[in-house]
Write an enzyme that holds these catalytic residues in place. Structure first.
Site, PDB file in Angstrom:
ATOM      1  N   GLU A 189      -3.056  10.480   2.929  1.00 27.33           N
ATOM      2  CA  GLU A 189      -4.188  10.543   3.858  1.00 27.33           C
ATOM      3  C   GLU A 189      -4.245  11.934   4.480  1.00 27.33           C
ATOM      4  O   GLU A 189      -3.219  12.488   4.877  1.00 27.33           O
ATOM      5  CB  GLU A 189      -4.010   9.522   4.988  1.00 27.33           C
ATOM      6  CG  GLU A 189      -4.289   8.108   4.564  1.00 27.33           C
ATOM      7  CD  GLU A 189      -4.096   7.139   5.713  1.00 27.33           C
ATOM      8  OE1 GLU A 189      -4.952   6.280   5.903  1.00 27.33           O
ATOM      9  OE2 GLU A 189      -3.079   7.261   6.413  1.00 27.33           O
ATOM     10  N   GLU A 220       0.823  -1.208   0.000  1.00 26.79           N
ATOM     11  CA  GLU A 220       0.000   0.000   0.000  1.00 26.79           C
ATOM     12  C   GLU A 220       0.858   1.259   0.000  1.00 26.79           C
ATOM     13  O   GLU A 220       1.887   1.307   0.660  1.00 26.79           O
ATOM     14  CB  GLU A 220      -0.871  -0.043   1.265  1.00 26.79           C
ATOM     15  CG  GLU A 220      -1.957   0.981   1.326  1.00 26.79           C
ATOM     16  CD  GLU A 220      -2.837   0.762   2.566  1.00 26.79           C
ATOM     17  OE1 GLU A 220      -3.300  -0.371   2.810  1.00 26.79           O
ATOM     18  OE2 GLU A 220      -3.044   1.742   3.289  1.00 26.79           O
TER      19      GLU A 220
END
Ligand SMILES: *[C@@H]1O[C@H](CO)[C@@H](O)[C@H](O)[C@H]1NC(C)=O
Ligand SMILES: *[C@@H]1O[C@H](CO)[C@@H](O)[C@H](O)[C@H]1NC(C)=O
Ligand SMILES: *[C@@H]1O[C@H](CO)[C@@H](O)[C@H](O)[C@H]1NC(C)=O
Ligand SMILES: *[C@@H]1O[C@H](CO)[C@@H](O)[C@H](O)[C@H]1NC(C)=O
Ligand SMILES: *[C@@H]1O[C@H](CO)[C@@H](O)[C@H](O)[C@H]1NC(C)=O
Ligand SMILES: *[C@@H]1O[C@H](CO)[C@@H](O)[C@H](O)[C@H]1NC(C)=O
Ligand SMILES: *[C@@H]1O[C@H](CO)[C@@H](O)[C@H](O)[C@H]1NC(C)=O
Ligand SMILES: *[C@@H]1O[C@H](CO)[C@@H](O)[C@H](O)[C@H]1NC(C)=O
Ligand SMILES: *[C@@H]1O[C@H](CO)[C@@H](O)[C@H](O)[C@H]1NC(C)=O
Ligand SMILES: *[C@@H]1O[C@H](CO)[C@@H](O)[C@H](O)[C@H]1NC(C)=O
Length: 369
Positions: A124, A120
């Site tokens: 964010e 990943e």
């Protein structure tokens, strides 16, 4: 309930503060034999001001609200969330998103790359701080430690679109904000520092807004999110203007050879990807191409008795087409019509409209309706 379950499931994988891996995966090639991953196999920019092609994108949770400048991903009710997932994968590449984060304690906006075995690469935004974005990465869903994240200042991240770009190849990961590189992680660093955690398997794009500041969460989570969500402040909205994705491979699909999850084990199957074929088929959304789209739609106007009406009616028709198009219905009609013989016979008609002053005027007005 489905979305809440997804989010709660993800919480299980969280250890410590600020570590959050998105744990959803349909088939994990580390444990199972999985179908091949459909490649993007090309580079493309999606403008989020008109309906996304649902053969390339899957709105798995919630809805998108399209606006003239982009798409809004909103949390409108308590505990709701929104998740958009690409149906294609990239095997190393670039992801450039122009986004505005959602403001609000306990609310997370995210745009990530994620593989089937939970590698990943993240952007964010934590809703209580509208002056920062966080970078993060995971390998094989390993969340043992909470030391991979980075925090980077960005001005007015909630009210201005910024260019957040992730560059990813087998040697390094880079995060760029508005043309400035803010972080590099070399392949060797995770190997020596974090275990075997360098992201290196084909990834999908995922965009999501979700609440972390809700009851039942650990103190660590709640603190990371900046406290509990104040549900009287709904809606919470992340906006995406556009997304550029570049796949560094140009094949048809990606296969895991064995269960090691290393990049060396990924087989690139050659050929044209279905995503590429779909992209090349789908008209782009430039003003000029939109004009062409509308013109191709003139054949539908025949059904409406267009032959009998004058230029003013054409203006109204253009407006109607635009509305229909926004709703995605005209797109289907156009797709159907692209193979239709009547299209060619209407070329002259189309030309006439293009050259007509009135036609130009109604065309100009289309984007503002
Ligand atoms: C895959 O295997 C690993 C260990 O080999 C295990 O920790 C993990 O839970 C398994 N995941 C799934 C989805 O079965
Ligand atoms: C979209 O995602 C949902 C939920 O993961 C899944 O059930 C569905 O099959 C997907 N649709 C497509 C077209 O991939
Ligand atoms: C937001 O993040 C920036 C960048 O790390 C930091 O300078 C600022 O103090 C943070 N603001 C709040 C309210 O935490
Ligand atoms: C966004 O940033 C990336 C990385 O710096 C750059 O390559 C790209 O050209 C930028 N996009 C735009 C539209 O400026
Ligand atoms: C990453 O590698 C580059 C050269 O390949 C080197 O210049 C840089 O110092 C390395 N960064 C770290 C943090 O090790
Ligand atoms: C997971 O990460 C921890 C700490 O970062 C590391 O010690 C461990 O070896 C990693 N596990 C695997 C399977 O790579
Ligand atoms: C939202 O989730 C929290 C935590 O699970 C729960 O306590 C609360 O009742 C939920 N609210 C609604 C309206 O479902
Ligand atoms: C929640 O937001 C409302 C309106 O913005 C505000 O009046 C209220 O004080 C807030 N509640 C808390 C607990 O902060
Ligand atoms: C890929 O598509 C191009 C045309 O877009 C075609 O010329 C080529 O033969 C195709 N390649 C394969 C492997 O199908
Ligand atoms: C979306 O935005 C792009 C870039 O500004 C523009 O070219 C295009 O015409 C817009 N599409 C619609 C449907 O508004």
């Amino acid at each position: 309930m489905h979305s809440l379950f997804r989010v709660l499931f993800a919480f299980v994988c969280l250890v410590g503060t600020g570590v959050f891996a998105y744990s959803e995966t349909d088939c994990n090639p580390i444990n199972q034999t999985c179908p091949a991953d459909a490649a993007l196999g090309t580079e493309h920019t999606w403008w989020f001001n008109s309906t996304l092609d649902d053969t390339l994108w899957n709105m798995t949770t919630g809805d998108i609200d399209y606006t003239s400048t982009g798409a809004d991903f909103s949390i409108k009710t308590e505990n709701a969330s929104t998740l958009l997932v690409s149906n294609f994968y990239i095997f190393f590449g670039v992801m450039e998103v122009h986004a505005k984060m959602a403001k609000g304690a306990g609310i997370i906006s995210s745009v990530i790359l994620q593989s089937d075995d939970l590698d990943e690469i993240d952007w964010e935004w934590v809703g209580y701080n509208t002056s920062a974005v966080q970078s993060d990465f995971f390998g094989k869903g390993n969340t043992t430690t909470s030391d991979r994240g980075g925090i980077h200042p960005v001005a007015n991240a909630d009210t201005e679109y910024h260019n957040y770009t992730s560059y990813w190849d087998k040697d390094r990961l880079e995060w760029w904000i508005d043309g400035t590189k803010v972080r590099t992680v070399n392949y060797s660093e995770p190997l020596t520092v974090y275990g075997k955690n360098y992201p290196q398997t084909p990834c999908k794009v995922k965009m999501s807004i979700w609440p972390v500041g809700i009851k039942g969460q650990s103190i660590g989570n709640i603190e990371w999110g900046g406290g509990y969500v104040n549900w009287t402040d709904v809606p919470f909205t992340m906006s995406v203007q556009r997304l550029r994705v570049k796949d560094f491979h140009s094949g048809k699909e990606y296969k895991y050879d064995g269960k090691t999850g290393t990049y060396e084990s990924i087989e690139v199957v050659s050929g044209n990807s279905t995503a590429k074929q779909e992209i090349e088929k789908t008209p782009s959304k430039t003003l000029a191409q939109k004009w062409d789209d509308l013109s191709e739609g003139v054949h539908i106007g025949v059904y409406c008795g267009a032959a009998a009406v004058g230029v003013i009616a054409f203006g109204a028709f253009g407006w109607w087409c635009h509305r229909q198009r926004k709703n995605g219905r005209l797109q289907r009609a156009l797709d159907d019509g692209q193979n239709g013989a009547e299209l060619k016979s209407l070329e002259a008609y189309k030309l006439q409209w293009r050259q007509s002053e009135w036609g130009q005027k109604s065309y100009q007005q289309v984007p503002n309706t």
